[in-house]
Design an enzyme around this catalytic site. Structure first.
Site, PDB file in Angstrom:
ATOM      1  N   TYR A   1      11.133  20.044   1.466  1.00  0.00           N
ATOM      2  CA  TYR A   1      10.872  19.147   2.187  1.00  0.00           C
ATOM      3  C   TYR A   1       9.730  18.203   1.477  1.00  0.00           C
ATOM      4  O   TYR A   1       9.059  19.159   0.766  1.00  0.00           O
ATOM      5  CB  TYR A   1      10.386  18.849   3.474  1.00  0.00           C
TER       6      TYR A   1
ATOM      7  N   ARG B   1      12.949 -13.311 -30.148  1.00  0.00           N
ATOM      8  CA  ARG B   1      12.903 -12.870 -28.720  1.00  0.00           C
ATOM      9  C   ARG B   1      12.725 -11.455 -28.244  1.00  0.00           C
ATOM     10  O   ARG B   1      13.281 -10.680 -29.302  1.00  0.00           O
ATOM     11  CB  ARG B   1      14.158 -13.367 -27.791  1.00  0.00           C
TER      12      ARG B   1
ATOM     13  N   ARG C   1      -2.991  21.953   9.660  1.00  0.00           N
ATOM     14  CA  ARG C   1      -3.516  22.541   8.819  1.00  0.00           C
ATOM     15  C   ARG C   1      -4.931  22.920   9.374  1.00  0.00           C
ATOM     16  O   ARG C   1      -5.864  22.037  10.052  1.00  0.00           O
ATOM     17  CB  ARG C   1      -3.979  21.802   7.664  1.00  0.00           C
TER      18      ARG C   1
ATOM     19  N   MET D   1       5.743 -10.134 -25.535  1.00  0.00           N
ATOM     20  CA  MET D   1       5.544 -11.428 -26.161  1.00  0.00           C
ATOM     21  C   MET D   1       6.512 -12.566 -25.638  1.00  0.00           C
ATOM     22  O   MET D   1       7.423 -12.300 -25.196  1.00  0.00           O
ATOM     23  CB  MET D   1       5.939 -11.161 -27.454  1.00  0.00           C
TER      24      MET D   1
ATOM     25  N   LYS E   1      17.770  -7.422 -23.100  1.00  0.00           N
ATOM     26  CA  LYS E   1      18.173  -8.892 -23.523  1.00  0.00           C
ATOM     27  C   LYS E   1      19.151  -8.826 -24.624  1.00  0.00           C
ATOM     28  O   LYS E   1      20.438  -9.277 -24.545  1.00  0.00           O
ATOM     29  CB  LYS E   1      16.964  -9.650 -24.045  1.00  0.00           C
TER      30      LYS E   1
ATOM     31  N   CYS F   1       2.609  18.229   0.666  1.00  0.00           N
ATOM     32  CA  CYS F   1       2.073  17.195   1.265  1.00  0.00           C
ATOM     33  C   CYS F   1       1.059  16.327   0.566  1.00  0.00           C
ATOM     34  O   CYS F   1       0.101  15.546   1.266  1.00  0.00           O
ATOM     35  CB  CYS F   1       1.577  17.906   2.419  1.00  0.00           C
TER      36      CYS F   1
ATOM     37  N   HIS G   1     -10.973   7.701  -0.072  1.00  0.00           N
ATOM     38  CA  HIS G   1     -10.836   7.841   1.439  1.00  0.00           C
ATOM     39  C   HIS G   1     -10.505   6.512   1.948  1.00  0.00           C
ATOM     40  O   HIS G   1      -9.276   6.657   2.658  1.00  0.00           O
ATOM     41  CB  HIS G   1     -12.449   7.957   1.953  1.00  0.00           C
TER      42      HIS G   1
ATOM     43  N   SER H   1       2.856  24.968   1.190  1.00  0.00           N
ATOM     44  CA  SER H   1       2.858  23.250   1.048  1.00  0.00           C
ATOM     45  C   SER H   1       2.077  23.094  -0.095  1.00  0.00           C
ATOM     46  O   SER H   1       0.840  23.353  -0.034  1.00  0.00           O
ATOM     47  CB  SER H   1       2.202  22.777   2.432  1.00  0.00           C
TER      48      SER H   1
ATOM     49  N   GLY I   1       4.679  -9.984 -19.500  1.00  0.00           N
ATOM     50  CA  GLY I   1       3.441  -9.421 -19.962  1.00  0.00           C
ATOM     51  C   GLY I   1       3.648  -9.246 -21.497  1.00  0.00           C
ATOM     52  O   GLY I   1       2.827  -9.140 -22.314  1.00  0.00           O
TER      53      GLY I   1
ATOM     54  N   GLY J   1      -0.364  21.051  -1.808  1.00  0.00           N
ATOM     55  CA  GLY J   1      -1.561  20.094  -1.589  1.00  0.00           C
ATOM     56  C   GLY J   1      -1.794  19.642  -3.180  1.00  0.00           C
ATOM     57  O   GLY J   1      -2.709  19.795  -3.662  1.00  0.00           O
ATOM     58  N   THR J   2      -0.809  18.577  -3.388  1.00  0.00           N
ATOM     59  CA  THR J   2      -1.182  18.347  -4.875  1.00  0.00           C
ATOM     60  C   THR J   2      -2.251  17.346  -5.163  1.00  0.00           C
ATOM     61  O   THR J   2      -2.428  17.139  -6.338  1.00  0.00           O
ATOM     62  CB  THR J   2       0.492  17.442  -5.369  1.00  0.00           C
ATOM     63  N   ASN J   3      -3.069  16.719  -4.007  1.00  0.00           N
ATOM     64  CA  ASN J   3      -4.276  15.822  -4.507  1.00  0.00           C
ATOM     65  C   ASN J   3      -5.254  16.941  -5.031  1.00  0.00           C
ATOM     66  O   ASN J   3      -5.823  16.857  -6.122  1.00  0.00           O
ATOM     67  CB  ASN J   3      -4.646  15.480  -3.317  1.00  0.00           C
TER      68      ASN J   3
ATOM     69  N   ARG K   1      -4.046  16.912   9.875  1.00  0.00           N
ATOM     70  CA  ARG K   1      -5.346  17.540   9.313  1.00  0.00           C
ATOM     71  C   ARG K   1      -6.010  17.649  10.686  1.00  0.00           C
ATOM     72  O   ARG K   1      -5.868  16.671  11.348  1.00  0.00           O
ATOM     73  CB  ARG K   1      -6.063  16.534   8.575  1.00  0.00           C
TER      74      ARG K   1
ATOM     75  N   ARG L   1      20.859 -11.102 -16.971  1.00  0.00           N
ATOM     76  CA  ARG L   1      20.591  -9.859 -16.439  1.00  0.00           C
ATOM     77  C   ARG L   1      20.612  -9.383 -15.072  1.00  0.00           C
ATOM     78  O   ARG L   1      20.672 -10.571 -14.302  1.00  0.00           O
ATOM     79  CB  ARG L   1      19.010  -9.410 -16.932  1.00  0.00           C
TER      80      ARG L   1
HETATM   81  P1  ADP Z   1      11.949 -14.578 -21.471  1.00  0.00           P
HETATM   82  O1  ADP Z   1      12.264 -13.042 -21.716  1.00  0.00           O
HETATM   83  O2  ADP Z   1      10.393 -14.732 -21.588  1.00  0.00           O
HETATM   84  O3  ADP Z   1      12.848 -15.148 -20.469  1.00  0.00           O
HETATM   85  P2  ADP Z   1      13.623 -15.609 -23.607  1.00  0.00           P
HETATM   86  O4  ADP Z   1      13.778 -14.755 -24.950  1.00  0.00           O
HETATM   87  O5  ADP Z   1      14.789 -15.436 -22.767  1.00  0.00           O
HETATM   88  O6  ADP Z   1      12.262 -15.283 -22.837  1.00  0.00           O
HETATM   89  O7  ADP Z   1      13.265 -16.878 -23.920  1.00  0.00           O
HETATM   90  C1  ADP Z   1      12.825 -18.059 -23.059  1.00  0.00           C
HETATM   91  C2  ADP Z   1      13.667 -19.260 -23.172  1.00  0.00           C
HETATM   92  O8  ADP Z   1      13.758 -19.774 -24.503  1.00  0.00           O
HETATM   93  C3  ADP Z   1      15.153 -18.951 -23.012  1.00  0.00           C
HETATM   94  O9  ADP Z   1      15.239 -19.403 -21.448  1.00  0.00           O
HETATM   95  C4  ADP Z   1      15.859 -20.290 -23.534  1.00  0.00           C
HETATM   96  O10 ADP Z   1      15.662 -21.400 -22.756  1.00  0.00           O
HETATM   97  C5  ADP Z   1      14.813 -20.597 -24.800  1.00  0.00           C
HETATM   98  N1  ADP Z   1      15.634 -20.008 -25.892  1.00  0.00           N
HETATM   99  C6  ADP Z   1      15.646 -18.634 -26.322  1.00  0.00           C
HETATM  100  N2  ADP Z   1      16.390 -18.480 -27.569  1.00  0.00           N
HETATM  101  C7  ADP Z   1      17.035 -19.598 -27.565  1.00  0.00           C
HETATM  102  C8  ADP Z   1      18.094 -20.350 -28.646  1.00  0.00           C
HETATM  103  N3  ADP Z   1      18.485 -19.299 -29.276  1.00  0.00           N
HETATM  104  N4  ADP Z   1      18.491 -21.452 -28.437  1.00  0.00           N
HETATM  105  C9  ADP Z   1      17.748 -22.296 -27.586  1.00  0.00           C
HETATM  106  N5  ADP Z   1      16.992 -21.955 -26.548  1.00  0.00           N
HETATM  107  C10 ADP Z   1      16.457 -20.570 -26.744  1.00  0.00           C
HETATM  108 MG    MG Z   2      -6.701  20.149  -0.034  1.00  0.00          MG
HETATM  109 MG    MG Z   3      14.633 -15.366 -20.679  1.00  0.00          MG
END
Ligand code: ADP
Ligand code: MG
Ligand code: MG
Length: 877
Positions: free
Chosen positions: A850, A92, A616, A103, A22, A830, A454, A763, A101, A765-767, A560, A336
């Site tokens: 391979y 952000r 085998r 923040m 970002k 394998c 299995h 060959s 997942g 057998g990495t298991n 096998r 992105r």
């Molecule tokens: P995520 O990674 O979950 O997408 P972001 O950091 O992109 O989180 O933030 C989520 C949303 O918060 C953005 O899509 C935007 O709408 C809003 N946001 C983030 N920063 C700003 C900012 N400086 N001004 C206005 N809105 C913001």
């Molecule tokens: Mg074996």
């Molecule tokens: Mg975002």
């Protein structure tokens, strides 16, 4: 002094490792002259430093944050914490790779009881000011202090209800003031302190919360599933706020330059008028399609399209963009490379090549190899899925969507499938005896067992959906029902499984068949052009082999032979063989097995049409074949003319304390050479006959498993050679054949030069090699691996992703010493790892010839092998 903080204008897109995705893209867009609210990024190194210092932000880093804040204040002409006209910021998170997942973002940071009044006055929009403050309190509490968002939503709901309105936008300034008072009360009640009023404290707490979130359980799980190392850390971007909630000429939205599910060209997205941040995705109000913006704010739309096209042109990939409009002025907040389905990924990559924007190699590198799974298996109909009730969730052991009636034994599953039903086999765990029921099933659900149990391994081989290790299930196999998610599912009831997510649904959810497009073949052709590794498959049956050939396999790396013995006419014979007291009896039983085994090999050779096939020899401990059911024991006793008690006694005598390290592999052939003789005869006769019938030139590859000592291999090899030569003479054939071994015991890897003197191929057998190197069995690892992840001892499952530092070192040693012992030795892998992209890359790097993997992973391996070769060539430049 180290540099921990970068202004947007000091960074660029190549600095993702330091600034996170970002932050790096915000910097890049700033340099492109796009309308970006300014700010700065605290680096991923600062995050690592925070952990190194025992979760403290050093004074040096703090100092650099304040310096950057000063610059931002000057740029914006506002002061952070000023009570009349405060500078507000968003905080952000952003790692190198985008990571759900992590923040959540905090918006409007810098407001407090006093400055919200100044903010109201300055903007002349009290409603807007209070709305911003109440949002800030809610986000800060949720994200930084971990007071659940829903508690705040309940308060807000209450106030809306009391007023009799539906939308947030229907609340006026006074209502929102009331909301703020109640929010702050809630904060105090939950945390025992007042809501922080000092903006600097607010900021530092928020930065720390981002750093902490790098290690929250959701993030750790996501990293493990996506091969993201734990030491990367996350960056934090602090950015001046722009406001989409200032009225009807303001708004916020997200858009893609191409459709992320189909890949079709053309802008795709949504926005909401008079809204902030996550309102669009939160589903509180229904957003408008982005095309509506053209009607609402035509100039904004035109500018938006211009920038969107510019960004795609610049990054040469489909962009996922976030934007906000403040009183008619457009700002970009993020761009992105957009996440997309595998189908869309291929479509887009091919289009970009056709548009002349990228070359073939780049197209190959663009596709996430793992995601190809999606294309090869059925998926649920999206609409039908929405209506489905989730009963529970477990391990996504084998991808694909499946729906059918529940049966609890392999036999029932097979019979009902024969009668035309779609069936789901539900078992505590599966064993080799369940094979027929498993292959009859649309999907398999087990209570126990991990990703390499299995059930998981066999299901992946067959391309059948499988969800494994669902410990929440209470199952009664005798009375044929199970309980999950508050429902009782009886035999014959419908359930649906998603083997790609691990979700288990109630009822019969409609599925859509897998479909491979022309673009898929185009991409695969490109991959084949660049890869150095050959790709073979692990296949035990002609139908597996046929599937694999269709998906591009160039041979069988592991066939096998044990599974061939479980069919109803065969199993009594192998049992007789095992229980025989004399060599003669054993040979007699084995002779009866030869035609079956030969028939199997012929069928596979025919399907493979001259591609190499590595067979085998018998590997598992013998007790796996022995009867456990009373009726089978009686039948066997009758067959052999002994008493059931005698059968039971012999079975007990075959009990092993640790079957994984027991009487198995080549040890079977050392104690019972007749077995190796029988198998050699079957292989040689099959090859000679198919060569004659089909005009092929098959060179059988015989593989001796579980070797740890040269003399051991030599002993078995002598038996094989003697038998093979006899067969050749009998048939008047001069067929060539090869004898090799598996490297799956650490000792074999270390003594690879000696072993190579007797082996024409290795060959890996990495298991087993992983089990033996780590000293734990993959079937038991499920019991403790979670604790290892949680305590950050392991980052990933060594059975899924090759442990390159330990097991990989043994592979490397064996490659070097093996080549020393026999320079022309052929080398392959394998184990399950043969279909895991990061492990395939490793195989390329150590110079294997391979990889071999289950049929449905063949395309993944082809692509991963090409990516490894392209990356290596690029790195050399
Ligand atoms: P995520 O990674 O979950 O997408 P972001 O950091 O992109 O989180 O933030 C989520 C949303 O918060 C953005 O899509 C935007 O709408 C809003 N946001 C983030 N920063 C700003 C900012 N400086 N001004 C206005 N809105 C913001
Ligand atoms: Mg074996
Ligand atoms: Mg975002």
């Amino acid at each position: 002094m180290a540099k921990w903080v970068y202004l947007f204008k000091e960074g660029n897109a190549d600095m993702k490792n330091l600034l996170g995705g970002k932050g790096a893209n915000l910097a890049e867009m700033t340099n492109l002259g796009l309308p970006i609210p300014q700010g700065f990024t605290v680096t991923t190194e600062a995050c690592t430093d925070y952990y190194d210092k025992g979760k403290q932000i050093s004074d040096e880093i703090k100092g650099q944050i304040f310096d950057a804040l000063k610059v931002l204040e000057e740029q914006q002409g506002k002061e952070f914490g000023n009570v009349d006209d405060p500078l507000l910021v968003s905080v952000r998170s952003g790692a190198r790779a985008s990571m759900p997942g992590m923040m959540d973002t905090i918006l409007n940071l810098g407001l407090n009881d006093e400055s919200v009044e100044g903010f109201a006055k300055k903007t002349g929009n009290a409603r807007f000011a209070y709305d911003s403050y109440r949002r800030f309190i809610q986000m800060f509490s949720d994200v930084v202090m971990e007071v659940s968002k829903s508690k705040f939503e309940k308060v807000l709901e209450g106030i809306k209800e009391a007023k009799g309105v539906h939308d947030d936008t229907d609340l006026d300034a006074d209502d929102l003031k009331d909301v703020i008072v109640k929010f702050k009360d809630l904060y105090k009640k939950e945390l025992g302190t007042d809501f922080p009023q000092n903006p600097v404290d607010q900021l530092m707490e928020a930065v720390k919360a981002v750093f902490r979130s790098w290690d929250n359980p959701r993030a750790i799980v996501y990293r493990r599933m996506n091969d993201i190392p734990g030491n990367w850390g996350t960056a934090v971007s602090v950015q001046a706020m722009v406001f989409g909630n200032m009225g009807n000429t303001s708004g916020t939205g997200v858009a893609f330059t191409r459709n992320p599910s189909t890949g079709e060209k053309g802008i795709f997205g949504e926005y909401l008028i008079n809204a902030q941040g996550e309102d669009v995705v939160a589903g509180i109000r229904t957003p408008q399609p982005i095309t509506q913006l053209e009607k609402d704010l035509p100039e904004c739309f035109a500018e938006f399209m211009k920038i969107a096209n510019k960004l795609e042109e610049h990054y040469k990939d489909m962009q996922d963009m976030e934007f906000t409009i403040q009183e008619g002025r457009l700002f970009f907040l993020q761009t992105r490379n957009g996440k997309r389905t595998a189908h869309a990924a291929i479509h887009i990559a091919c289009d970009l090549v056709d548009e002349g924007k990228i070359d073939e190699k780049t197209a190959v590198l663009r596709i996430d190899a793992k995601a190809l799974d999606q294309l090869l298996h059925p998926t649920f109909d999206t609409e039908a899925l929405k209506a489905g009730k989730v009963l529970g969730s477990a391990l996504p052991a084998s991808p694909g969507a499946a729906a059918g009636r529940v049966y609890f034994t392999a036999e029932d599953a097979k019979n009902h499938n024969d009668a035309g039903e779609r069936v789901i086999l539900v078992r505590k765990e599966t064993s080799p005896e369940d094979i027929e029921g498993m292959s009859a099933a649309e999907g398999i659900l087990t209570v126990r067992g991990g990703m390499t149990s299995h059930a998981a391994v066999v299901a992946r081989g067959m391309g059948t959906a499988c969800v494994s290790g669902c410990g929440e299930i209470k199952i009664d196999e005798a009375d044929k029902y199970f309980e999950l998610g508050g429902e009782v599912i009886k035999e014959g009831d419908y359930i649906s499984l998603d083997g790609s997510t691990g979700d288990i649904y109630l009822g019969d959810i409609q599925t859509t068949e897998a479909s491979i497009s022309g673009n898929f073949h185009r991409l695969m052709d490109w991959a084949d052009k660049y890869r150095k590794l050959k790709v073979r498959t692990n296949a035990d049956t002609p139908s597996d082999a046929e599937n694999a050939i269709k998906l591009g396999a160039e041979g069988i790396g592991l066939c096998r032979t044990e599974h061939m013995f479980f069919e109803p006419e065969r199993i009594p014979k192998i049992r007789r063989m095992i229980l025989s007291k004399t060599v003669e009896d054993r040979e007699e039983a084995l002779n009866e097995l030869i035609p079956y085994q030969k028939g199997d090999f012929k069928a596979i050779y025919e399907v493979m049409e001259g591609h190499p096939v590595t067979i085998r020899f018998l590997d598992p401990p013998l007790h796996e074949f022995l009867p456990t059911e009373e009726e089978d024991i009686i039948a066997l006793a009758e067959d052999m003319g002994i008493t059931p008690e005698e059968v039971k006694e012999t079975c007990e005598s075959l009990h092993e304390f640790n079957p994984m390290m027991g009487h198995r592999g080549c040890r079977l052939a050392v104690t019972y050479p007749e077995i190796a003789k029988m198998q050699t005869r079957a292989v040689m006769e099959a090859a000679i006959e198919v060569n004659a019938e089909k005009g092929l030139n098959i060179v059988p590859e015989i593989m001796i498993p579980l070797v740890g000592e040269r003399k051991e291999l030599k002993f078995v090899k002598d038996i094989v050679v003697e038998t093979a030569e006899t067969v050749k003479q009998e048939k008047g054939s001069d067929i060539k054949y090869m004898i090799g071994t598996m490297i799956e015991i650490p000792r074999a890897a270390l003594l690879a030069d000696e072993i190579a003197a007797e082996a024409e191929f290795f060959s890996f057998g990495t298991n087993d090699l992983t089990q033996m190197t780590f000293g734990f069995s993959r079937d038991d690892a499920g019991k403790f691996l979670d604790a290892y992840y949680k305590n950050k001892i392991y980052e990933s499952d060594p059975f899924a992703r090759l442990d390159q530092s330990g097991v990989g070192q043994l592979v490397q040693i064996a490659v070097e010493r093996g080549r020393k012992g026999r320079p022309e030795i052929k080398l392959g892998i394998c184990g399950e790892h043969g279909g895991d992209p990061s492990s395939v890359e490793f195989c390329h790097q150590v110079g294997l010839d391979y990889v071999s993997c289950s049929p449905f992973r063949v395309p993944i391996a082809r692509l991963a092998a090409a990516q490894a070769a392209i990356k290596q060539a690029d790195a050399k430049k």
